[in-house]
Design a protein around this motif. Structure first.
Motif, short mmCIF file in Angstrom:
data_model
loop_
_atom_site.label_atom_id
_atom_site.label_comp_id
_atom_site.label_asym_id
_atom_site.label_seq_id
_atom_site.Cartn_x
_atom_site.Cartn_y
_atom_site.Cartn_z
N ASP A 1 0.83 -1.21 0.00
CA ASP A 1 0.00 0.00 0.00
C ASP A 1 0.86 1.26 0.00
OD1 ASP A 1 -2.27 -1.54 -0.03
OD2 ASP A 1 -2.57 -1.45 2.15
N ASN A 2 1.93 1.24 0.78
CA ASN A 2 2.92 2.33 0.75
C ASN A 2 3.99 1.93 -0.26
OD1 ASN A 2 1.70 3.91 2.82
ND2 ASN A 2 2.63 2.59 4.37
N TYR A 3 4.05 2.64 -1.37
CA TYR A 3 4.92 2.23 -2.46
C TYR A 3 6.39 2.15 -2.05
CZ TYR A 3 0.90 3.10 -5.54
OH TYR A 3 -0.32 3.07 -6.14
N TYR A 4 6.82 3.00 -1.13
CA TYR A 4 8.21 3.00 -0.72
C TYR A 4 8.61 1.74 0.04
CZ TYR A 4 6.56 4.41 3.94
OH TYR A 4 5.92 4.46 5.16
N PHE B 1 11.78 10.55 -7.33
CA PHE B 1 12.43 11.76 -7.83
C PHE B 1 11.91 12.92 -7.01
CE2 PHE B 1 12.42 15.39 -10.92
CZ PHE B 1 13.80 15.55 -10.98
N PHE B 2 12.83 13.67 -6.42
CA PHE B 2 12.48 14.83 -5.62
C PHE B 2 12.91 16.09 -6.39
CE2 PHE B 2 13.58 11.30 -2.84
CZ PHE B 2 12.51 11.22 -1.97
N ILE B 3 12.04 17.08 -6.42
CA ILE B 3 12.33 18.29 -7.16
C ILE B 3 11.92 19.52 -6.37
CG2 ILE B 3 10.11 18.17 -8.37
CD1 ILE B 3 11.48 19.38 -10.82
N ALA C 1 7.28 6.25 -7.80
CA ALA C 1 6.75 5.36 -8.84
C ALA C 1 7.13 3.92 -8.54
CB ALA C 1 7.30 5.78 -10.21
N GLN C 2 6.18 3.01 -8.71
CA GLN C 2 6.41 1.60 -8.43
C GLN C 2 7.16 0.88 -9.54
OE1 GLN C 2 2.16 0.60 -7.66
NE2 GLN C 2 2.91 -0.40 -5.82
N ALA C 3 7.96 -0.09 -9.14
CA ALA C 3 8.59 -0.99 -10.11
C ALA C 3 7.51 -1.87 -10.73
CB ALA C 3 9.64 -1.85 -9.40
N PRO C 4 7.82 -2.53 -11.86
CA PRO C 4 6.83 -3.41 -12.50
C PRO C 4 6.71 -4.74 -11.75
CG PRO C 4 8.88 -3.45 -13.72
CD PRO C 4 9.05 -2.42 -12.65
N ILE C 5 6.01 -4.71 -10.65
CA ILE C 5 5.86 -5.88 -9.77
C ILE C 5 4.37 -6.25 -9.69
CG2 ILE C 5 7.94 -5.46 -8.42
CD1 ILE C 5 6.26 -3.95 -6.39
N PRO C 6 4.06 -7.49 -9.28
CA PRO C 6 2.66 -7.90 -9.19
C PRO C 6 1.85 -6.96 -8.29
CG PRO C 6 4.09 -9.81 -9.00
CD PRO C 6 4.99 -8.61 -8.96
N GLY C 7 0.72 -6.52 -8.79
CA GLY C 7 -0.15 -5.65 -8.00
C GLY C 7 0.15 -4.17 -8.14
N ALA C 8 1.19 -3.80 -8.90
CA ALA C 8 1.52 -2.39 -9.08
C ALA C 8 0.40 -1.69 -9.84
CB ALA C 8 2.84 -2.25 -9.83
N LYS C 9 0.00 -0.53 -9.37
CA LYS C 9 -1.14 0.19 -9.96
C LYS C 9 -0.73 1.15 -11.08
CE LYS C 9 -3.74 0.01 -5.62
NZ LYS C 9 -4.36 0.82 -4.54
N GLY C 10 0.54 1.52 -11.10
CA GLY C 10 0.99 2.43 -12.15
C GLY C 10 0.64 3.88 -11.91
N ASP C 11 0.19 4.19 -10.70
CA ASP C 11 -0.10 5.58 -10.37
C ASP C 11 0.99 6.13 -9.45
OD1 ASP C 11 -0.68 4.15 -8.11
OD2 ASP C 11 -2.65 5.06 -7.76
N TRP C 12 0.81 7.35 -8.98
CA TRP C 12 1.84 8.01 -8.18
C TRP C 12 1.51 8.01 -6.69
CZ3 TRP C 12 6.14 9.76 -10.67
CH2 TRP C 12 6.05 10.05 -12.04
N GLN C 13 2.56 8.02 -5.89
CA GLN C 13 2.46 8.43 -4.49
C GLN C 13 3.49 9.52 -4.25
OE1 GLN C 13 2.57 5.16 -1.66
NE2 GLN C 13 0.46 4.58 -2.12
N GLY C 14 3.44 10.12 -3.08
CA GLY C 14 4.39 11.19 -2.77
C GLY C 14 3.70 12.31 -2.02
N ARG C 15 4.37 13.45 -1.97
CA ARG C 15 3.83 14.59 -1.25
C ARG C 15 4.50 15.86 -1.74
NH1 ARG C 15 6.82 15.73 3.62
NH2 ARG C 15 4.94 15.90 4.87
#
Length: 263
Positions: free
Chosen positions: A93-96, A103-105, A124-138
């Motif tokens: 659930d927590n991508y990290y 990437f921090f900017i 961004a998640q690696a291509p692993i089972p269950g990866a949603k392909g969306d973003w997390q962060g703040r």
């Protein structure tokens, strides 16, 4: 007095060590160009400096990676190439906490808390089972621009690659030779099953990059561009042209001789 003096000296040493332990900012160069976001590195990226992501704050040291950055008038593009022998068996659930890159900017020009300035954490998640392909962060930059950002993750022979497209946003206008600040980060689930085991950065002292931009490195938006190698005419092609010309001349000569004989 001797005990007090020793304690004072120890305190001074700790203070001195604390001051000198912060690493100096590195400077990396981005190149100009607009790639296709497909997880495959375009030749355009070869004009950008390679950023090595190999400073471990935890982990077994088997994970490492590189990044290259492009930019145009609307977006910044980041290509991560990650060496990771063991990928997460499932996304968390927590991508990290599973295999991922960040990437921090900071586009604000004034380092600080990324939730109060034009800065952001893009996870961004690696291509692993269950990866949603969306973003997390703040961060303000991430929250403001996430709807127009995208990334593509693909598996490679040595691990995985992630290519990001992130808008600069309405509050920043990129210009050639402008200097922004950024940081590059890999989260590694090194057993594949029990969460994050390793963290890797491009520089030391960036463990709080998710919170503050104070330790980010410099990123120069250069005007450098990829130039395709010039294709020289093949010697074989030139030789074939000569042969064809000689054959044509020979045929003309035969035709002339034939006409003379008929007369």
């Amino acid at each position: 007095m001797k005990k007090f003096g020793s304690l004072a000296l120890a305190a001074l040493m700790v203070t001195a060590l604390g001051v000198t332990s912060s690493a100096a900012a590195k400077t990396f160069e981005a190149a100009s160009g607009t790639p296709t976001i497909d997880g495959i590195m375009d030749d355009l990226y070869t004009a950008a400096e390679e950023v090595k992501i190999n400073v471990a704050t935890s982990g077994d040291g088997k994970t490492s990676g590189t990044a290259r950055v492009l930019w145009d008038s609307d977006n910044i593009y980041v290509f991560f190439d990650i060496v990771d022998p063991v990928l997460s068996t499932a996304a968390r659930d927590n991508y990290y906490e599973s295999d991922s890159v960040e990437f921090f900017i900071d586009l604000s020009g004034t380092p600080g808390d990324i939730t109060t300035i034009n800065a952001g954490q893009w996870t961004a998640q690696a291509p692993i089972p269950g990866a949603k392909g969306d973003w997390q962060g703040r961060g303000i930059h991430r929250d403001t621009n996430v709807d127009n950002a995208s990334y593509k993750a693909v598996k490679t022979d040595n691990g995985y690659a992630i290519e990001m497209q992130i808008p600069f946003g309405a509050d920043y206008t990129p210009k050639a030779d402008a200097v922004i600040t950024a940081a590059f980060h890999i989260n590694s689930d090194e057993t594949g099953a029990d969460g994050r085991d390793g963290e890797y950065f491009a520089n030391e002292g960036q463990g709080n990059a998710w919170s503050t931009s104070e330790a980010y490195d410099n990123l120069v938006l250069t005007s450098k561009k990829y130039e395709a190698p010039k294709v020289e005419a093949s010697t074989n092609t030139a030789d074939m042209g000569i042969v064809a010309a000689l054959a044509s001349l020979a045929a003309s000569g035969v035709a002339v001789l034939s006409l003379k004989k008929r007369k």
